[in-house]
Write a protein that holds these residues in place. Structure first.
Motif, PDB file in Angstrom:
ATOM      1  N   LEU A 395       0.819  -1.215   0.000  1.00 56.05           N
ATOM      2  CA  LEU A 395       0.000   0.000   0.000  1.00 56.05           C
ATOM      3  C   LEU A 395       0.849   1.260   0.000  1.00 56.05           C
ATOM      4  N   PRO A 396       0.627   2.162  -0.965  1.00 61.62           N
ATOM      5  CA  PRO A 396       1.338   3.443  -0.965  1.00 61.62           C
ATOM      6  C   PRO A 396       0.658   4.444  -0.039  1.00 61.62           C
ATOM      7  N   PRO A 397       1.352   5.512   0.327  1.00 64.31           N
ATOM      8  CA  PRO A 397       0.710   6.569   1.125  1.00 64.31           C
ATOM      9  C   PRO A 397      -0.527   7.122   0.411  1.00 64.31           C
ATOM     10  N   ASN A 398      -1.480   7.584   1.205  1.00 57.90           N
ATOM     11  CA  ASN A 398      -2.721   8.216   0.742  1.00 57.90           C
ATOM     12  C   ASN A 398      -3.753   7.227   0.221  1.00 57.90           C
ATOM     13  N   VAL A 399      -3.469   5.919   0.301  1.00 62.07           N
ATOM     14  CA  VAL A 399      -4.477   4.904   0.018  1.00 62.07           C
ATOM     15  C   VAL A 399      -5.127   4.516   1.344  1.00 62.07           C
ATOM     16  N   LEU A 400      -6.441   4.354   1.344  1.00 61.27           N
ATOM     17  CA  LEU A 400      -7.122   3.948   2.565  1.00 61.27           C
ATOM     18  C   LEU A 400      -6.591   2.592   3.026  1.00 61.27           C
ATOM     19  N   GLY A 401      -6.174   2.527   4.284  1.00 59.56           N
ATOM     20  CA  GLY A 401      -5.592   1.309   4.824  1.00 59.56           C
ATOM     21  C   GLY A 401      -4.086   1.391   5.007  1.00 59.56           C
ATOM     22  N   TYR A 402      -3.456   2.429   4.454  1.00 59.27           N
ATOM     23  CA  TYR A 402      -2.008   2.597   4.592  1.00 59.27           C
ATOM     24  C   TYR A 402      -1.651   2.882   6.042  1.00 59.27           C
ATOM     25  N   ASP A 403      -0.639   2.207   6.551  1.00 65.15           N
ATOM     26  CA  ASP A 403      -0.182   2.390   7.924  1.00 65.15           C
ATOM     27  C   ASP A 403       1.241   2.940   7.903  1.00 65.15           C
ATOM     28  N   PRO A 404       1.417   4.223   8.205  1.00 61.39           N
ATOM     29  CA  PRO A 404       2.770   4.818   8.133  1.00 61.39           C
ATOM     30  C   PRO A 404       3.722   4.251   9.177  1.00 61.39           C
ATOM     31  N   ALA A 405       3.191   3.580  10.213  1.00 61.75           N
ATOM     32  CA  ALA A 405       4.052   3.052  11.276  1.00 61.75           C
ATOM     33  C   ALA A 405       4.566   1.646  10.968  1.00 61.75           C
ATOM     34  N   TYR A 406       3.985   0.968   9.982  1.00 62.99           N
ATOM     35  CA  TYR A 406       4.379  -0.412   9.714  1.00 62.99           C
ATOM     36  C   TYR A 406       5.762  -0.452   9.068  1.00 62.99           C
ATOM     37  N   ARG A 407       6.589  -1.406   9.497  1.00 59.66           N
ATOM     38  CA  ARG A 407       7.900  -1.608   8.897  1.00 59.66           C
ATOM     39  C   ARG A 407       8.074  -3.068   8.504  1.00 59.66           C
ATOM     40  N   SER A 408       8.575  -3.269   7.313  1.00 60.54           N
ATOM     41  CA  SER A 408       8.787  -4.624   6.812  1.00 60.54           C
ATOM     42  C   SER A 408       9.814  -5.353   7.673  1.00 60.54           C
ATOM     43  N   PRO A 409       9.578  -6.639   7.971  1.00 60.83           N
ATOM     44  CA  PRO A 409      10.587  -7.420   8.698  1.00 60.83           C
ATOM     45  C   PRO A 409      11.760  -7.837   7.817  1.00 60.83           C
ATOM     46  N   LEU A 410      11.671  -7.578   6.504  1.00 64.48           N
ATOM     47  CA  LEU A 410      12.743  -7.948   5.583  1.00 64.48           C
ATOM     48  C   LEU A 410      13.464  -6.687   5.109  1.00 64.48           C
ATOM     49  N   SER A 411      14.675  -6.496   5.556  1.00 64.66           N
ATOM     50  CA  SER A 411      15.494  -5.376   5.091  1.00 64.66           C
ATOM     51  C   SER A 411      16.823  -5.927   4.604  1.00 64.66           C
ATOM     52  N   TYR A 412      17.553  -5.098   3.899  1.00 66.35           N
ATOM     53  CA  TYR A 412      18.798  -5.514   3.253  1.00 66.35           C
ATOM     54  C   TYR A 412      19.753  -6.171   4.247  1.00 66.35           C
ATOM     55  N   ASP A 413      20.082  -7.433   4.014  1.00 66.54           N
ATOM     56  CA  ASP A 413      20.971  -8.165   4.916  1.00 66.54           C
ATOM     57  C   ASP A 413      21.545  -9.374   4.178  1.00 66.54           C
ATOM     58  N   PRO A 414      22.556  -9.168   3.324  1.00 60.84           N
ATOM     59  CA  PRO A 414      23.111 -10.283   2.547  1.00 60.84           C
ATOM     60  C   PRO A 414      23.734 -11.369   3.422  1.00 60.84           C
ATOM     61  N   ARG A 415      24.239 -10.996   4.584  1.00 62.45           N
ATOM     62  CA  ARG A 415      24.821 -12.019   5.467  1.00 62.45           C
ATOM     63  C   ARG A 415      23.740 -12.996   5.937  1.00 62.45           C
ATOM     64  N   LEU A 416      22.582 -12.468   6.334  1.00 60.89           N
ATOM     65  CA  LEU A 416      21.472 -13.329   6.740  1.00 60.89           C
ATOM     66  C   LEU A 416      20.967 -14.141   5.552  1.00 60.89           C
ATOM     67  N   ALA A 417      20.934 -13.527   4.373  1.00 58.64           N
ATOM     68  CA  ALA A 417      20.489 -14.240   3.170  1.00 58.64           C
ATOM     69  C   ALA A 417      21.387 -15.439   2.895  1.00 58.64           C
ATOM     70  N   ASN A 418      22.684 -15.239   2.978  1.00 56.22           N
ATOM     71  CA  ASN A 418      23.622 -16.348   2.758  1.00 56.22           C
ATOM     72  C   ASN A 418      23.465 -17.438   3.814  1.00 56.22           C
TER      73      ASN A 418
END
Length: 606
Positions: A395-418
């Motif tokens: 969901l992008p900003p300004n769409v009904l249902g968008y939560d500005p406080a939510y953060r994805s549990p998947l962020s850049y981490d190649p060490r964890l990926a490996n």
């Protein structure tokens, strides 16, 4: 697009050829008439991808949708200037009457609206009626059409299961779809749907004449015939398209609700009481190469440029944190607008693919590792030149249902990926690349656009996956061809983007809903737990309860990773000084019917 064949087919080919000839004559007469009154007032625009089928029920690509919304008429449309968005009657005499606690909608079509002439009408003037909207909704259920828009009605209309039985028949009576009289349509839903009016404003619900659809069958997308402000003129596929002002277009006089913004009030005053459309002709060029897009605007070939390609932003913008036009463009009178689009860019992975798909732990680990290799910050800085924000959910900003406080549990981490890949048996070979847990070579194929931008994106993903030992190759093609292959399940993974058809989170989460697989859900993600949450959310309006459901849906999406959500773009839009009445709309794809040009100022600038 495949349309169900009918008894018209024995003479369809000859009729198609006849239609091409007569259509050209009608278009020439329309152009000649405008020329007698003076030079054609022409709007020059570009589309950045090739058009596909110009069939409201089948088209889902941006180029086709942009054209379709100017040819075909839905029952409702958006107020041009109202923010937040507001719906207005389009072909209706008034807004729908809503009864039965939001389950019954009664629509009254204006008499005296006509389709543009076509040989399918056998020389008769063809009036738009309630039956045309009933037919247009029903045909979305035709399995031969494979409409990506069926989700808007599927399971919602009372008795619509009859349309999904074996041997689809457009003539099947449906309890919830009733033509009361020539101009009155009544739709009854199984349960209230807070987004239903929004859906009646989408290009997909534009009126299609049955005679045209049956005459041209699986070629109907090459014969767009509607009641909208423009009609098809010359058409050189994937290169240049001409739309002519519809000479039989009903009298539509501009009226809008402008807010407190001074520029909006100026636009409203300039347009108030004027008949639409404002130009005689729209010349559309297909410009897929980003450099050609910018150079075309700078060379004054186009009246505006929406969403300056980020890799080329420094051709028109001053480098730095503040987004400003270069002084030489300011001197020319070029105007800059910044616009937050209701758009999400993402990568989807085919859940039915034998290599990358599936719901077992090893397959989930593979997709999650790919997601962890994606460096959002670097992508936004280098590829998007800062003209984007990192996406956390679909969901992008300004769409009904968008939560500005939510953060994805998947962020850049190649060490964890490996580490994930190591744990689940994706072993590295002597060349540094990994194999499958069963010892077979691991090699991925990503479909990408055959363009400079596409090649740049390829190198980004090659770098990402090299860092975790995954070999990848790229299959470059036209956007329309990628979509065709995706519908058939023949794409393993690709980058995509979605622009809101209506400003509600449902329009994005339906892309991951299992029953939409092969239609809007190209990833073919089909998780019962997600489907259940989505079905529950559809019954709710925007509320804390629905927000919690969206939170849980986002968590499931991240857990199984059919998608990698990338960015929400910030659009830098440029307009020439001779262009009048321009303002981006959050939902409508184009605003061509409202735009005007000062031909004298344009000629002087050249």
């Amino acid at each position: 697009m495949i349309f169900k064949r009918t008894s018209f087919l024995p003479w369809c080919l000859s009729l198609c050829l006849l239609g091409m000839g007569l259509g050209t004559q009608q278009q020439t007469r329309a152009a000649d008439g405008a020329q007698k009154a003076g030079a054609l007032k022409t709007l020059h625009v570009m589309l950045t991808t090739q058009e596909a089928a110009l069939d409201p029920g089948a088209a889902s690509d941006l180029a086709s949708l942009s054209i379709n919304e100017n040819i075909f008429d839905p029952m409702l449309r958006y107020d041009y200037l109202a923010r937040p968005v507001r719906l207005l009657p389009n072909t209706l005499s008034a807004m729908p009457d809503i009864a039965d606690s939001g389950k019954t909608y009664t629509m009254h079509v204006q008499p005296g609206i006509f389709f543009t002439p076509d040989p399918a009408f056998k020389g008769k003037q063809r009036e738009l009626t309630a039956q045309d909207y009933l037919y247009s909704i029903k045909r979305l259920y035709d399995p031969a059409l494979k409409s990506p828009w069926l989700f808007m009605f599927d399971g919602k209309i009372l008795g619509d299961e009859k349309l999904k039985s074996a041997g689809f028949d457009i003539n099947t009576a449906v309890e919830g779809l009733q033509v009361v009289d020539r101009y009155t349509l009544r739709i009854r839903l199984k349960a209230p749907d807070t987004n239903f009016l929004f859906q009646l404003a989408t290009p997909a619900t534009g009126a299609v004449a049955r005679e045209v659809a049956e005459a041209y069958a699986d070629q109907v997308g090459s014969h767009p015939v509607g009641t909208g402000p423009f009609m098809m003129g010359k058409w050189q596929r994937s290169y240049q398209i001409e739309l002519l002002a519809n000479p039989s277009y009903r009298s539509v006089v501009f009226s809008s609700t402008a807010g407190k913004d001074a520029r909006d009030r100026q636009l409203a005053a300039a347009l108030q009481g004027k008949r639409l459309p404002r130009v005689d002709r729209v010349e559309i060029r297909i410009m897929e190469e980003a450099q050609s897009q910018v150079l075309g605007f700078l060379n004054k070939e186009f009246d505006y440029l929406e969403q300056v390609p980020p890799p080329l932003a420094e051709m028109v913008l001053v480098p730095g944190a503040d987004i400003q036009l270069k002084p030489e463009l300011v001197k020319r009178g070029v105007q800059l607008d910044l616009f937050s689009t209701l758009q999400t860019y993402y990568v989807w992975m085919n859940m039915d693919d034998p290599v990358i798909g599936g719901y077992t732990q090893d397959k989930v680990a593979l997709r999650r590792a790919i997601a962890l290799s994606y460096n959002s910050r670097e992508d936004i800085s280098l590829m998007e030149r800062g003209l984007a924000i990192a996406a956390q959910t679909p969901l992008p900003p300004n769409v009904l249902g968008y939560d500005p406080a939510y953060r994805s549990p998947l962020s850049y981490d190649p060490r964890l990926a490996n580490a994930l890949l190591d744990k689940f048996g994706y072993k590295r070979g002597a060349d540094g690349y990994r194999s499958m847990p069963d010892g077979q070579p691991l090699s991925l194929v990503m479909h990408s656009l055959a363009s400079t931008k596409g090649r740049l994106r390829d190198e980004t993903w090659r770098k990402n996956l090299d860092s975790i030992g995954i070999r990848i190759s790229f299959k470059s093609d036209k956007n329309s061809e990628i979509l065709k292959a995706a519908r058939l399940g023949k794409v393993q993974m690709t980058e995509a983007n979605w622009i809101a058809d209506f400003p509600d989170g449902e329009n994005f989460y339906q892309l991951l809903y299992g029953p939409n697989s092969g239609r809007a859900n190209y990833s073919r993600f089909n998780l019962p737990a997600f489907n259940q949450l989505y079905e529950q959310s559809r019954a709710l309006s925007d509320s804390p309860q629905r927000q919690r459901l969206y939170h849980d849906m986002a968590q499931l999406m991240h857990a199984y990773t059919p998608w990698i959500v990338r960015i929400h773009p910030l659009s830098a839009d440029l307009r020439q000084p001779w262009l009048k009445n321009y303002k981006r709309h959050p939902v409508d794809f184009t605003t061509w019917r409202y735009l005007d040009v000062d031909e004298t100022a344009r000629a002087a600038a050249r």
